[in-house]
Design a protein around this motif. Structure first.
Motif, PDB file in Angstrom:
ATOM      1  N   ARG A 195       0.837  -1.202   0.000  1.00  0.00           N
ATOM      2  CA  ARG A 195       0.000   0.000   0.000  1.00  0.00           C
ATOM      3  C   ARG A 195       0.872   1.253   0.000  1.00  0.00           C
ATOM      4  O   ARG A 195       0.616   2.196  -0.750  1.00  0.00           O
ATOM      5  N   ASP A 196       1.928   1.250   0.815  1.00  0.00           N
ATOM      6  CA  ASP A 196       2.828   2.399   0.889  1.00  0.00           C
ATOM      7  C   ASP A 196       3.544   2.620  -0.439  1.00  0.00           C
ATOM      8  O   ASP A 196       3.627   3.742  -0.932  1.00  0.00           O
ATOM      9  N   TYR A 197       4.036   1.533  -1.032  1.00  0.00           N
ATOM     10  CA  TYR A 197       4.747   1.641  -2.312  1.00  0.00           C
ATOM     11  C   TYR A 197       3.811   2.133  -3.412  1.00  0.00           C
ATOM     12  O   TYR A 197       4.150   3.054  -4.168  1.00  0.00           O
ATOM     13  N   LEU A 198       2.627   1.529  -3.512  1.00  0.00           N
ATOM     14  CA  LEU A 198       1.701   1.888  -4.584  1.00  0.00           C
ATOM     15  C   LEU A 198       1.146   3.301  -4.418  1.00  0.00           C
ATOM     16  O   LEU A 198       0.776   3.940  -5.407  1.00  0.00           O
ATOM     17  N   SER A 199       1.098   3.801  -3.184  1.00  0.00           N
ATOM     18  CA  SER A 199       0.609   5.169  -2.990  1.00  0.00           C
ATOM     19  C   SER A 199       1.593   6.189  -3.558  1.00  0.00           C
ATOM     20  O   SER A 199       1.215   7.315  -3.862  1.00  0.00           O
ATOM     21  N   LYS A 200       2.845   5.796  -3.726  1.00  0.00           N
ATOM     22  CA  LYS A 200       3.875   6.703  -4.261  1.00  0.00           C
ATOM     23  C   LYS A 200       4.021   6.592  -5.776  1.00  0.00           C
ATOM     24  O   LYS A 200       4.729   7.385  -6.381  1.00  0.00           O
ATOM     25  N   VAL A 201       3.371   5.618  -6.383  1.00  0.00           N
ATOM     26  CA  VAL A 201       3.485   5.412  -7.828  1.00  0.00           C
ATOM     27  C   VAL A 201       2.600   6.417  -8.553  1.00  0.00           C
ATOM     28  O   VAL A 201       1.433   6.609  -8.207  1.00  0.00           O
ATOM     29  N   ASP A 202       3.163   7.064  -9.559  1.00  0.00           N
ATOM     30  CA  ASP A 202       2.415   8.021 -10.376  1.00  0.00           C
ATOM     31  C   ASP A 202       1.978   7.302 -11.655  1.00  0.00           C
ATOM     32  O   ASP A 202       2.738   7.198 -12.626  1.00  0.00           O
ATOM     33  N   ALA A 243       2.032   5.746 -17.522  1.00  0.00           N
ATOM     34  CA  ALA A 243       1.283   5.599 -18.769  1.00  0.00           C
ATOM     35  C   ALA A 243       1.831   6.536 -19.835  1.00  0.00           C
ATOM     36  O   ALA A 243       1.988   6.143 -21.002  1.00  0.00           O
ATOM     37  N   SER A 244       2.146   7.765 -19.451  1.00  0.00           N
ATOM     38  CA  SER A 244       2.697   8.729 -20.395  1.00  0.00           C
ATOM     39  C   SER A 244       4.052   8.263 -20.934  1.00  0.00           C
ATOM     40  O   SER A 244       4.309   8.333 -22.137  1.00  0.00           O
ATOM     41  N   ASP A 245       4.918   7.774 -20.043  1.00  0.00           N
ATOM     42  CA  ASP A 245       6.220   7.253 -20.465  1.00  0.00           C
ATOM     43  C   ASP A 245       6.068   6.066 -21.414  1.00  0.00           C
ATOM     44  O   ASP A 245       6.786   5.959 -22.409  1.00  0.00           O
ATOM     45  N   LEU A 246       5.125   5.177 -21.109  1.00  0.00           N
ATOM     46  CA  LEU A 246       4.900   4.021 -21.977  1.00  0.00           C
ATOM     47  C   LEU A 246       4.462   4.460 -23.371  1.00  0.00           C
ATOM     48  O   LEU A 246       4.946   3.945 -24.383  1.00  0.00           O
ATOM     49  N   LEU A 247       3.541   5.422 -23.410  1.00  0.00           N
ATOM     50  CA  LEU A 247       3.044   5.882 -24.706  1.00  0.00           C
ATOM     51  C   LEU A 247       4.097   6.666 -25.477  1.00  0.00           C
ATOM     52  O   LEU A 247       4.105   6.656 -26.712  1.00  0.00           O
ATOM     53  N   ASP A 248       4.992   7.349 -24.768  1.00  0.00           N
ATOM     54  CA  ASP A 248       6.069   8.089 -25.434  1.00  0.00           C
ATOM     55  C   ASP A 248       7.144   7.149 -25.978  1.00  0.00           C
ATOM     56  O   ASP A 248       7.695   7.391 -27.051  1.00  0.00           O
TER      57      ASP A 248
END
Length: 81
Positions: free
Chosen positions: A43-50, A55-60
């Motif tokens: 929960r702590d780790y995933l709360s810090k994930v943007d 998604a933007s990096d993947l699409l770029d």
């Protein structure tokens, strides 16, 4: 280990029932503590994930390729009436 497997192992030992039940409770508590710790860490780790940045990096950086297959089946006579 499950509670049942701990009980089965302890049954083979010449121990009083109150000691066995205490050991089983300790094992059960340790399992709950472990799973609660893992849950809190995730929960702590995933709360810090943007997610939008990822998604933007993947699409770029990657092209998106979609493969689809469509199949048309004739309706049976019973369904059309």
């Amino acid at each position: 280990m499950t509670e049942e497997s701990v009980k089965k192992i302890l049954e083979d030992l010449p121990l009083p029932k109150d000691i066995i039940s205490g050991l089983v409770q300790n094992a059960k508590g340790a399992k709950e503590d472990f799973t609660n710790g893992i849950r809190a860490e995730l929960r702590d780790y995933l709360s810090k994930v943007d997610a939008s940045k990822i998604a933007s990096d993947l699409l770029d950086k990657y092209d998106v390729e979609v493969e689809a297959k469509f199949k048309f089946k004739r309706k049976s006579e019973a369904k059309t009436k």
